[in-house]
Design a protein around this motif. Sequence first.
Motif: not given
Length: 334
Positions: A326-328, A247-255, A311-324
């Motif tokens: 997160w993707v599994m 699980m990692g962060m896809y984006s946070e705000g504009t980053d 490096e590439k990865a496949r998105v399995l699910s997406v989760r919102m946490d405020g402006e962040a």
Amino acid sequence: MGTKKIFISYSRRDTDYVKSLVEALRKQGFEVWFDKNIRTGTDWDDTIETELKNADAIVLILSKTSVASENVKDEISYAIGLDKPVNPIKIEECEVPMRLARKQFVDFTILGPEAGFERLVNDLNFSLNEAKTNVPKGTFTPPKSTESTANNTNKPSKKIAPYLIGGIVALILFIVFIVNCTSETVEDSYQNEVEMLSQDISPEWEKAINANTINGYLGYIYDHGPNDINYQSAQDSIDTLMPFLGMGMYSEGTDRYFVKNLYTDMNGDTVYQEDDNEIPKKGDIITALKPVALYDTENADAESVILEPGEKARVLSVRMDGEAVWVMLQYPEM
């Protein structure tokens, strides 16, 4: 945790198992529906359709009979069409259907019912944007298998045994006769089939297979599109090259930490190469723009893995946490 509605898709042979699972899920705060709740006289298809629409997530029971059930296949196809999270659990050895093989399922046959159930609960919470919960030991105890009852059937009496043996011998001799008579025809048919299959392998697909890399399969998809005969095989091969979960962060705000390589637009059409800057969806393939920490999906305290730029990865699910966001992910070996 707010009350979330769970739909159970299963085969009738597994009813006792499902009842135990439903009871355990309800203890965890989920509102669970399965077809035992259908009232007598209610139109079956309409009720199933309504409950699937109302469900927040689907739990699919994978067993020998469920993977062969047309009703189960219809339910899962409809749920996928509604973009509902589908959480398969494998309760016995069986052939997982091709459409579900790409999904990450919880294998109760390996983890055991207790650890498997805890993993299922946390996967449901993740897909429903709920906090991870601790599952008390002994919450889920499946019923004992009743398959042994097949061994308790009455043995044939000694009087009819000779007739049974004679019939079996005659059947074997008949089969041998048929096989001998048709062996040349079968051999010719087999040779023709091999030749036809070899003709279906285009040079481009053979090149992708020989390279056996994520970029190679992506390149094939870019060139040939989703209607190509080898499109699903290319997708499956990519997943095979991504055996790990994190699980990692896809984006946070504009980053943003990733860019999309393969994704679908609002109409469900496959789009290539050009990123739409939208939040990713399940099934997208993304590339890290900078080093990204990926955390263990079962143990958040475990040491993280760094997904390097490129490096590439496949998105399995997406989760919102405020402006962040997160993707599994499933990702390749580092």
